[in-house]
Design a protein around this motif. Structure first.
Motif, PDB file in Angstrom:
ATOM      1  N   GLY A 198       0.911  -1.283  -0.029  1.00 23.04           N
ATOM      2  CA  GLY A 198       0.033  -0.009  -0.026  1.00 23.04           C
ATOM      3  C   GLY A 198       0.806   1.245  -0.109  1.00 23.04           C
ATOM      4  O   GLY A 198       0.456   2.407   0.541  1.00 23.04           O
ATOM      5  N   PHE A 199       1.899   1.239  -0.535  1.00 25.25           N
ATOM      6  CA  PHE A 199       2.821   2.381  -0.714  1.00 25.25           C
ATOM      7  C   PHE A 199       2.606   3.306  -1.735  1.00 25.25           C
ATOM      8  O   PHE A 199       2.140   2.982  -2.799  1.00 25.25           O
ATOM      9  CB  PHE A 199       4.247   1.972  -0.887  1.00 25.25           C
ATOM     10  N   PRO A 200       2.501   4.753  -1.295  1.00 20.22           N
ATOM     11  CA  PRO A 200       2.016   5.494  -2.393  1.00 20.22           C
ATOM     12  C   PRO A 200       2.585   5.728  -3.816  1.00 20.22           C
ATOM     13  O   PRO A 200       3.840   5.834  -3.650  1.00 20.22           O
ATOM     14  CB  PRO A 200       2.267   6.951  -1.766  1.00 20.22           C
ATOM     15  N   THR A 201       1.929   5.466  -4.821  1.00 17.42           N
ATOM     16  CA  THR A 201       2.642   5.265  -5.937  1.00 17.42           C
ATOM     17  C   THR A 201       3.393   6.477  -6.600  1.00 17.42           C
ATOM     18  O   THR A 201       4.534   6.400  -7.158  1.00 17.42           O
ATOM     19  CB  THR A 201       1.631   4.780  -7.203  1.00 17.42           C
ATOM     20  N   GLY A 202       2.563   7.670  -6.378  1.00 14.39           N
ATOM     21  CA  GLY A 202       3.153   8.778  -6.849  1.00 14.39           C
ATOM     22  C   GLY A 202       4.647   9.031  -6.086  1.00 14.39           C
ATOM     23  O   GLY A 202       5.645   9.722  -6.841  1.00 14.39           O
ATOM     24  N   ILE A 203       4.738   8.708  -4.851  1.00 16.91           N
ATOM     25  CA  ILE A 203       6.088   9.146  -3.894  1.00 16.91           C
ATOM     26  C   ILE A 203       7.092   8.048  -4.752  1.00 16.91           C
ATOM     27  O   ILE A 203       8.067   8.473  -4.746  1.00 16.91           O
ATOM     28  CB  ILE A 203       5.801   8.765  -2.631  1.00 16.91           C
ATOM     29  N   LYS A 204       6.703   6.921  -5.077  1.00 19.91           N
ATOM     30  CA  LYS A 204       7.653   5.991  -5.536  1.00 19.91           C
ATOM     31  C   LYS A 204       8.075   6.277  -6.987  1.00 19.91           C
ATOM     32  O   LYS A 204       9.237   6.634  -7.239  1.00 19.91           O
ATOM     33  CB  LYS A 204       7.203   4.508  -5.714  1.00 19.91           C
ATOM     34  N   TRP A 205       7.370   6.939  -7.885  1.00 13.78           N
ATOM     35  CA  TRP A 205       7.594   7.435  -9.245  1.00 13.78           C
ATOM     36  C   TRP A 205       8.599   8.452  -8.979  1.00 13.78           C
ATOM     37  O   TRP A 205       9.480   8.755  -9.599  1.00 13.78           O
ATOM     38  CB  TRP A 205       6.511   7.712  -9.761  1.00 13.78           C
ATOM     39  N   LYS A 206       8.066   9.439  -8.077  1.00 14.56           N
ATOM     40  CA  LYS A 206       9.002  10.701  -7.753  1.00 14.56           C
ATOM     41  C   LYS A 206      10.518  10.366  -7.345  1.00 14.56           C
ATOM     42  O   LYS A 206      11.166  10.972  -8.007  1.00 14.56           O
ATOM     43  CB  LYS A 206       8.318  11.465  -6.711  1.00 14.56           C
ATOM     44  N   THR A 207      10.633   9.414  -6.678  1.00 13.59           N
ATOM     45  CA  THR A 207      11.812   8.809  -6.112  1.00 13.59           C
ATOM     46  C   THR A 207      12.807   8.598  -7.327  1.00 13.59           C
ATOM     47  O   THR A 207      13.925   8.985  -7.563  1.00 13.59           O
ATOM     48  CB  THR A 207      11.855   7.814  -5.128  1.00 13.59           C
ATOM     49  N   VAL A 208      12.026   8.066  -8.490  1.00 13.26           N
ATOM     50  CA  VAL A 208      12.767   7.307  -9.275  1.00 13.26           C
ATOM     51  C   VAL A 208      13.064   8.848 -10.573  1.00 13.26           C
ATOM     52  O   VAL A 208      14.179   8.886 -10.985  1.00 13.26           O
ATOM     53  CB  VAL A 208      11.970   6.184 -10.156  1.00 13.26           C
ATOM     54  N   ALA A 209      11.996   9.410 -10.728  1.00 10.43           N
ATOM     55  CA  ALA A 209      12.222  10.717 -11.548  1.00 10.43           C
ATOM     56  C   ALA A 209      13.467  11.602 -11.076  1.00 10.43           C
ATOM     57  O   ALA A 209      14.067  12.071 -11.831  1.00 10.43           O
ATOM     58  CB  ALA A 209      10.751  11.313 -11.616  1.00 10.43           C
ATOM     59  N   ASP A 210      13.489  11.564  -9.715  1.00  9.42           N
ATOM     60  CA  ASP A 210      14.474  12.465  -9.154  1.00  9.42           C
ATOM     61  C   ASP A 210      15.784  11.962  -9.116  1.00  9.42           C
ATOM     62  O   ASP A 210      16.768  12.630  -8.792  1.00  9.42           O
ATOM     63  CB  ASP A 210      14.046  12.890  -7.725  1.00  9.42           C
TER      64      ASP A 210
END
Ligand SMILES: Cc1cc2nc3c(=O)[nH]c(=O)nc-3n(C[C@H](O)[C@H](O)[C@H](O)COP(=O)(O)O)c2cc1C
Ligand code: SF4
Length: 517
Positions: A156-168
């Protein structure tokens, strides 16, 4: 005029004879000199009606099910006549089981031809990707974050936060990995989605690629899913030819390509770091974190790893906007969840609904109670690492936090129902045995603890020193819970402790001998 008929190609429908049925319908139509077109769709998710045949009529699609090859001739005769037949159910969407759902992730499953990209587009497909390309990476990440989407694989980890980490995270090569290992008991939503709407997953992965700068994707699918693998491979090929995948996707400046990989059948390979090891061609053992896969994932490169349902939900979020999705649900559980009703139930299948529905509504009202006609006694939610809930907890709403507050988890949304003949000692033993068999062996609490846990529960079942051995199991569970490296060892205590806590009478019941099970 050509008679248009839908017959599901879904693996569960095929297991019930859908392929033979499709062939028999063709033969029956030819014998009557009728022109027929058979479209192989996904399943509508009403398992008790599969294979569900649907005839296209001026009033809409009319369902007939569950149909067997022997019904083919009478069905064709009915289709050519007034449509009356003993298997006729009317319009599938009028069935209470479907009518009560809110289908966002599964909006097209059962409706479209999974191998037809034009059909996909005609039902809203690619709108999300077009929007994503138009708004660009950081706005995509914002939109996914705002939607409140949380990983549907279990944590249940927030998907947007995961994507932001990879994007950054800077890197010349980044990856999108889709976790389609779907090892949880009673779960089948990933499979149904891949078989019934594979372009939706492709679109979701392409959006993830645009958002993070990843140019390559892999779908890691369990080997027990040959139909899903075939559906994905066929759709990927078509997407490549239509420039949905490849260089400059949809005429943009973004490159994204993807392929499938087949797992070898270990439950622990669903754990994200084990999966990455397996994808790299190594034995599936868990990696210590940090580093997070978002920083150092596949081949040491920044990697988004998401469940099928998380990725397949992104297109509708982009197409309809974050608010549209976020407006469904309760608390911090936003949107809808494709819940899988399985086990001893009258009406099993795929039920997508907004978070907040209670466990009792799902089991009693929608599932219709036990198939055996006996009372429901226990429900395991969230796969083999999920807790057993008794009837007293049926008022728990389907929500990540509400389940956690009752020492349970919703996991991947699988619900397995048991009637009053279940022996919860044996279920507790099975949880330990499962962990012992599937353990990757990297850490001691899980590798040794699960074996000792199984042995100790066997002593309890045999009636040996019961009170003391229950205390030993409870103590061992604490060690596994807090000392294991991953959730396989760490969450096995949930089914074991919930069985002891909610069904104490079983643990002090008649001693039994354990035969090999
Ligand atoms: C033993 C074990 C098995 C797992 N199996 C799966 C699985 O089959 N599918 C899945 O998506 N996640 C599975 N997970 C969760 C993944 O580790 C990871 O959290 C998930 O793929 C992340 O995607 P999400 O954020 O979209 O949920 C498993 C975890 C553990 C500990
Ligand atoms: S808890 Fe079990 S599966 Fe997870 S790392 Fe430890 S030994 Fe491996």
């Amino acid at each position: 005029m050509t008679m248009r008929i839908y017959v599901p190609r879904d693996a569960a429908a095929i297991a019930c004879g859908a392929d033979e049925l499709a062939a028999a319908l063709k033969v029956a139509a030819i014998a009557r000199k009728l022109d027929i077109e058979i479209i192989r769709n996904g399943s509508r998710g009403m398992a008790w009606l599969d294979p569900l045949v649907e005839l296209v009529t001026p009033e809409g699609r009319i369902g007939y099910g569950p149909a067997e090859p022997e019904d083919a001739d009478s069905l064709i005769a009915a289709f050519a006549g007034d449509g009356a037949h003993k298997l006729r159910i009317g319009k599938p969407e009028d069935q209470p089981f479907l009518k009560r759902q809110t289908r966002l992730t599964f909006a097209r499953v059962g409706i479209v031809d999974p191998r037809d990209l034009d059909d996909y587009k005609a039902h809203g497909g690619l709108k999300g990707l077009e929007k994503a390309i138009a708004i660009g990476p950081s706005a995509i990440v914002d939109e996914v974050t705002k939607s409140g989407l949380r990983g549907r694989g279990g944590a249940g980890f927030p998907t947007g936060i995961k994507w932001k980490t990879v994007a950054d995270t800077a890197g010349p090569q980044k990856y999108i990995v889709c976790n389609a290992d779907e090892g949880d008991s009673g779960t089948f939503a990933d499979r149904m989605l891949m078989e019934g709407d594979p372009f939706c997953l492709i679109e979701g992965m392409a959006i993830a690629g645009v958002a993070t700068g990843a140019t390559k994707g892999y779908v890691y699918i369990r080997s027990e899913y040959p139909h899903a693998i075939a559906a994905m491979d066929a759709a990927i090929e078509k997407a490549r030819r239509a420039n949905v995948l490849g260089k400059g996707i949809l005429g943009s400046a973004h490159d994204f390509n993807m392929e499938t990989r087949t797992g070898a059948g270990a439950y622990v390979c669903g754990e994200e770091t084990s999966l990455l090891e397996s994808l790299e061609g190594k034995r599936g053992t868990v990696r210590a974190k940090p580093p997070l896969p978002a920083h150092k994932g596949l081949f040491g490169k920044p990697t988004v790893i998401n469940n099928v349902l998380s990725l397949a939900t992104v297109p509708i979020i982009l197409a309809e906007g974050a608010e549209h999705y976020r407006d469904f649900g309760m608390g911090r559980s936003r949107g809808t969840m494709p819940i899988q009703l399985a086990g001893n139930l009258n009406y099993g299948g795929l039920f997508e609904t907004a978070f907040g529905i209670t466990l009792g509504e799902l089991v009693d009202d929608i599932g219709g109670g036990c198939f055996t006609g006996r009372p429901v006694r226990a429900v395991q939610v969230g796969g083999p690492l999920g807790a057993y809930f008794p009837r007293e907890l049926f008022d728990t709403p389907f929500d990540y936090e509400a389940f956690a507050a009752k020492d349970g988890l919703i996991g991947h949304g699988g619900i397995v129902v048991f009637d009053d003949t279940v022996d919860m000692r044996r279920q507790a033993r099975f949880a330990m045995e499962f962990c012992a068999i599937e353990s990757c062996g990297k850490c001691t609490p899980c590798r040794i603890g699960a074996v000792r846990g199984k042995e100790t529960i066997e002593k309890i079942i045999a009636g040996k020193d019961v009170t003391r051995n229950i205390a030993v199991v409870e103590d061992l569970c604490q060690t596994m819970k807090f000392g294991s490296l991953c959730a396989l060892g760490g969450f096995t205590p949930y089914p074991v402790l919930s069985a002891i806590r909610h069904f104490p009478e079983d643990f002090h019941g008649t001693p039994q001998r354990i035969a090999a099970e």
